[in-house]
Design a protein around this motif. Structure first.
Motif, PDB file in Angstrom:
ATOM      1  N   ARG A  95      30.514 -19.097  66.693  1.00 37.16           N
ATOM      2  CA  ARG A  95      31.339 -20.368  66.657  1.00 37.16           C
ATOM      3  C   ARG A  95      31.997 -20.744  65.412  1.00 37.16           C
ATOM      4  NH1 ARG A  95      26.254 -22.909  69.909  1.00 37.16           N
ATOM      5  NH2 ARG A  95      26.754 -21.863  72.029  1.00 37.16           N
ATOM      6  N   GLY A  96      31.755 -19.839  64.276  1.00 38.47           N
ATOM      7  CA  GLY A  96      32.417 -20.247  63.236  1.00 38.47           C
ATOM      8  C   GLY A  96      31.619 -21.033  61.957  1.00 38.47           C
ATOM      9  N   ARG A  97      30.085 -21.233  62.420  1.00 33.94           N
ATOM     10  CA  ARG A  97      29.567 -22.048  61.331  1.00 33.94           C
ATOM     11  C   ARG A  97      29.111 -20.866  60.325  1.00 33.94           C
ATOM     12  NH1 ARG A  97      23.904 -22.898  60.965  1.00 33.94           N
ATOM     13  NH2 ARG A  97      23.376 -21.475  62.529  1.00 33.94           N
ATOM     14  N   LEU A  98      29.027 -21.551  59.007  1.00 32.69           N
ATOM     15  CA  LEU A  98      28.964 -20.558  57.995  1.00 32.69           C
ATOM     16  C   LEU A  98      27.452 -20.128  57.875  1.00 32.69           C
ATOM     17  CD1 LEU A  98      30.792 -19.598  55.497  1.00 32.69           C
ATOM     18  CD2 LEU A  98      29.668 -21.546  54.249  1.00 32.69           C
ATOM     19  N   LEU A  99      27.290 -18.767  57.981  1.00 33.25           N
ATOM     20  CA  LEU A  99      25.594 -18.316  57.810  1.00 33.25           C
ATOM     21  C   LEU A  99      25.460 -17.950  56.458  1.00 33.25           C
ATOM     22  CD1 LEU A  99      26.010 -16.171  60.826  1.00 33.25           C
ATOM     23  CD2 LEU A  99      24.844 -18.384  60.587  1.00 33.25           C
ATOM     24  N   ALA A 100      26.225 -17.166  55.731  1.00 31.79           N
ATOM     25  CA  ALA A 100      25.915 -16.902  54.652  1.00 31.79           C
ATOM     26  C   ALA A 100      27.192 -17.075  53.515  1.00 31.79           C
ATOM     27  CB  ALA A 100      25.729 -15.409  54.582  1.00 31.79           C
ATOM     28  N   ASP A 101      27.116 -17.691  52.531  1.00 30.65           N
ATOM     29  CA  ASP A 101      28.288 -18.197  51.643  1.00 30.65           C
ATOM     30  C   ASP A 101      28.072 -17.375  50.232  1.00 30.65           C
ATOM     31  OD1 ASP A 101      30.300 -19.405  50.697  1.00 30.65           O
ATOM     32  OD2 ASP A 101      29.338 -21.317  50.538  1.00 30.65           O
TER      33      ASP A 101
ATOM     34  N   ASN B 283      17.807 -20.158  57.458  1.00 27.97           N
ATOM     35  CA  ASN B 283      18.644 -20.287  56.205  1.00 27.97           C
ATOM     36  C   ASN B 283      19.956 -19.106  55.634  1.00 27.97           C
ATOM     37  OD1 ASN B 283      18.370 -23.195  54.688  1.00 27.97           O
ATOM     38  ND2 ASN B 283      16.758 -22.777  55.743  1.00 27.97           N
ATOM     39  N   GLY B 284      19.880 -18.253  56.645  1.00 28.64           N
ATOM     40  CA  GLY B 284      21.055 -17.261  56.376  1.00 28.64           C
ATOM     41  C   GLY B 284      20.327 -15.747  56.117  1.00 28.64           C
ATOM     42  N   GLN B 285      18.978 -15.960  56.075  1.00 27.18           N
ATOM     43  CA  GLN B 285      18.342 -14.410  55.538  1.00 27.18           C
ATOM     44  C   GLN B 285      18.589 -13.403  57.101  1.00 27.18           C
ATOM     45  OE1 GLN B 285      17.136 -17.604  55.953  1.00 27.18           O
ATOM     46  NE2 GLN B 285      14.852 -17.454  55.086  1.00 27.18           N
TER      47      GLN B 285
END
Lengths: 361, 504
Positions: B267-273, B293-295
């Motif tokens: 859905r386009g949510r940022l998972l890892a930045d 939190n992206g792990q």
């Protein structure tokens, strides 16, 4: 692959279903006023016996052949965890291929017969690919897509035999008889028991080896048993499912083709008489195992044969009783949880004694 | 006053040959929080099932407030004021919280919405665990579901509450408040029996602690007279080493390198930045962070086949992002996934089938067209011996093994090909003390052999005791990296909630 206790139980459960099914049938026979014991004897004699002009046993082998193949086709789907029920459709399209090509090709039989078989396999495979692709890529439920394909196949067949493939002579909607030299040989005249049976047995043996002895079979089993485990280990499960269902469709298509080449020599409306669906029962009762499929196909064919030839003709008990017997067996398989604890106790009797002895010490 | 007394309870399961309860006698006081701990399979759950009427003991009896009680079913138990909250919740998803609480005990069979809601609201507030009575259950987080389960019991006037591993489903941040509500329940006159194998929680919450091992009671201790090491020794039956012994790491070449990895959900949510870090041979790199939190996303890109939006993931200098899992494995990656029950193992299959996943196409396992069964069997037998996998046989099912032994199967398989990179995700979740010790020693041993290890864990203790370097994730960003003496609970916790190193 599984430990001894569960193997025993896995064999005991369908055996119990068979016994219970026979018990109900015996009860029904008793209601018609015929002695159940003599009825059973007649059933067995005319299903599996060797007396008469054509030994009933050979007829049973002959009519078990398509059941073996559609059973194998259904079993392959089960092995990858897919309940694909398109065997009916694949069987019909395989048969249509054989009837059409068999009546229109003008080639020497050494070329024509393998070509016809190949085309029927491809036709079956295509109708295996459709539900598989829809399921894997679009998430379409395979049961629904295959039910619709089955309906399509029935209607297409009706159209074809009523119009383009219709033999001119006669009132019945049926296709022309295929070229005589393409007929597959029978071992026993008038029994349908022929080369197709050998092909069926060889295929069962082949898939037994494939599923339990090779890496391809390993991947199939892992996908069927636990798809996330298979994916984790680098198995490309989508590909495995699609390939398996294509092969399954090919096997069912082959079954239809062999019935036309070896038995009916033409195609007509109502050609399949539910053989595709019977394959599902065979695969389930046969515990999704080639040996089980072989045994159950023989049993089912024999019971039908015995009910028709024996009960109806010699005892004037309606042959539908054979159908009732088979339906009862399937019914008891479906409700197996109702009597499973009881069978477990019977099978596990020894084990419990051991445990008690251990406790006493 | 004595609330419950177990008197010489014994229970034997003939089908598995397990003596689940072996002459158990002890008592639980009214108004106390009584913890029952023990390793998996020690017989805690069987004993509680006997108390709740789900199992019948072969011999012995249960006394409730001094009187012998015949508890034949859960409804008997509830009528005697005993309630149980199972590990797996039994709620109707489409009902509201209040409807779930009152299901089966509605007034005269009619639903009276407003008074029902008011009743549930008051009940929940009095018990110190407020819930919204109108919230549909499917929309609630796990912590709330647990409250509803407990309220279900309280609404049935239960005075003795059995909680089977209640904290297993909670996040580390929910545990503290949950233990406080237990204390409130005890203060209001309820007796709480609390099954756990997490000793820290037991010491935080309980008044008295009963330790079980192999169906027997090892002993009952007052909290003030005992300690975590003592309880652990009682549970395992020998000395447990809490501090993992490890030498300073001797890191070698970089094995795994992430450069500016950015990932988005469907859905386009940022998972890892723009996450960058590297793991070297011979070191354990821990990734800490509150789960979500992206792990998880990073692991799915490194070890599975999730694709990344930008950046690169290098294994021994080769780009592996977007590559097939089989290719990654061929380059020397091994992976112990988070969930051994559904992903790491195939419960429906035997040990042999489980031992070759990931290697099914290797020339070692195949002989011509066929699987090399002889070699596979020999290799599997060696795994069982080397890792002392108790209860396993090469053609037996893996589903009957204990959690610790299941994890050994996964480790044995993943380490069998001498990988250069080992990824372990929550390697000790749900394991008992003895197995945790084994897994930790195994990871240190592999590190010392020169394997690069990437460790993901929500257990801060695990990160602290194993990692040579730590990266902390917060909202998809690698918030900071810690090394050597900078690694401590405080510094990690600060980064976990989003404080940067500079900001301290």
């Amino acid at each position: 692959m599984i430990n001894g206790k569960s193997i025993k139980l896995r064999i005991a459960m369908p055996a119990a279903a068979l016994i219970l099914g026979i018990a109900v049938a015996v009860l029904l026979i008793a209601l018609t006023g015929v002695s159940p014991l003599s009825a059973l004897r007649v059933l067995i004699d005319s299903g599996f016996g060797f007396s008469g002009r054509v030994a009933p046993f050979f007829i049973t082998l002959g009519s078990a052949t398509p059941l073996m193949l559609t059973g194998l086709a259904a079993m392959l789907g089960f092995k990858v965890g897919v309940f694909c029920i398109a065997q009916e459709c694949q069987y019909v399209f395989g048969a249509i291929m054989a009837a059409w090509l068999g009546a229109s090709l003008e080639l020497p039989s050494v070329i024509a017969v393998p070509f016809i078989i190949l085309c029927a396999i491809v036709a079956g495979g295509i109708f295996g690919f459709i539900p598989a692709f829809l399921k894997v890529k679009l998430g379409v439920n395979e049961i629904i897509s295959s039910i619709m394909l089955n309906n399509t196949a029935t209607l297409v067949l009706e159209y074809l035999v009523a119009f383009p493939l219709r033999a001119d002579a006669g009132q019945k909607a049926q296709s022309e008889v295929i070229e005589r030299s393409y007929w597959l040989p029978e071992f026993v005249q008038g029994s349908r028991f022929g080369i197709s049976f050998i092909i069926g047995v060889l295929l069962l043996a082949f898939f037994f080896m494939l599923i339990w002895k090779t890496r391809w079979g390993y991947k199939m089993r892992m996908v069927g048993e636990n798809i996330s485990f298979a994916d984790y280990g680098g198995v490309r499960s989508s590909r495995v499912i699609i390939l398996t269902l294509v092969v399954s469709g090919a096997v069912a298509g082959l079954a239809g083709c062999l019935e036309v080449l070896g038995n009916y020599h033409r195609i007509m409306t109502g050609f399949s008489s539910g053989l595709g669906f019977d394959g599902l029962s065979v695969a389930m009762l046969g515990l999704s195992h080639p040996v089980g499929v072989f045994i159950v196909a023989l049993l089912l064919a024999g019971i039908r044969q015995g009910a028709q030839l024996g009960l109806q003709i010699s005892l004037s008990i309606p042959r539908e009783l054979g159908g009732v017997l088979i339906a009862m067996v399937i019914f008891f398989v479906a409700i197996e949880n109702a009597y499973k604890p009881f069978v477990e106790r019977l099978v596990g009797g020894r084990r419990r004694k051991d445990a008690r002895e251990k406790e006493a010490k | 006053m004595e609330a419950i007394r177990f008197d010489h309870i014994s229970k034997y399961y003939p089908s598995t040959g397990v003596q689940a309860s072996d002459d158990i006698s002890f008592s639980i006081e009214e108004g106390e929080i009584h913890a029952i701990c023990g390793e998996n399979g020690a017989g805690k759950s069987t004993l509680m099932n006997i108390l709740f009427g789900l199992e019948k003991p072969d011999s012995g009896s249960v006394f409730i407030r001094g009187a012998e009680a015949a508890i034949r079913s859960p409804s008997d138990a509830i009528s005697m004021g005993i309630g149980m909250v199972h590990q797996h919740f039994m709620l109707v998803d489409s009902f509201t919280a209040a409807e779930n609480v009152l299901l089966g005990i509605e007034d005269k069979g009619f639903l009276n919405k407003s008074s029902e809601r008011e009743y549930v609201r008051k009940l929940s507030e009095d018990a110190g665990m407020p819930i919204d009575p109108d919230a549909p259950v499917y929309a609630l987080p796990v912590g709330q579901l647990q409250r509803i389960e407990i309220l279900k019991m309280l609404a049935r006037n239960v005075k003795i509450l059995i909680l089977d591993e209640p904290t297993a489903v909670l996040t580390p941040y929910e545990v503290g408040p949950f233990l406080e509500t237990l204390r409130k329940l005890a203060d209001s006159g309820h007796t709480v029996i609390f099954i756990s194998h997490k000793l820290q929680e037991v010491m935080d919450a309980a008044d008295r602690i009963t330790v079980m091992r192999q169906g027997k009671v090892v002993g009952t201790k007052e909290k003030k007279d005992t300690s975590i090491p003592e309880l652990a020794d009682m549970m395992v039956g020998r000395k447990v080493l809490f501090e993992v012994e490890k030498k300073p790491s001797v890191p070698g070449d970089t094995i795994l390198e992430l450069k500016d990895v950015t990932m988005r959900s469907h859905r386009g949510r940022l998972l890892a930045d723009k996450v960058s870090f590297s793991v070297r041979a011979g070191e354990i790199y821990g990734i800490a962070g509150v789960s979500g939190n992206g792990q998880e996303a990073l692991i799915s890109a490194i070890a599975e086949d999730a694709s990344i939006e930008s950046g690169s993931i290098l294994l021994n200098g080769k780009e592996i992002s977007g590559h097939k899992i089989a290719e990654k494995r061929a380059l020397g990656m091994a992976y112990v996934p988070e969930d051994r029950m559904t992903t790491g193992l195939n419960m429906a299959a035997d040990f042999l089938d489980n031992s070759i996943i990931g290697f099914q196409d290797s020339s070692e396992m195949n002989k011509g067209l066929f699987l090399n069964r002889e070699h596979i069997t020999e290799r599997a037998g060696k795994m069982i011996d080397d890792y002392q996998i108790r209860g396993a046989s090469v053609d037996g099912s893996v589903s009957a093994l204990s959690g610790g032994n299941m994890q050994k199967v996964v480790l044995a398989r993943e380490l069998s090909a001498s990988p250069c990179l080992l990824i372990v995700d929550q390697p000790t979740r749900g394991l008992d003390v003895g197995s945790i010790e084994f897994v930790h020693r195994m990871l240190i041993r592999e590190r010392d052999k020169g394997v690069a290890i990437l460790l993901l864990s929500v257990e801060l203790d695990e990160i602290l005791s194993l990692s040579d370097r730590v990266g902390v994730m917060c909202r998809g960003v690698l918030q900071g990296e810690l090394e050597g003496s900078d690694i401590n609970e405080h510094s990690i916790a600060m980064l976990m909630v989003g404080e940067t190193e500079e900001g301290r």
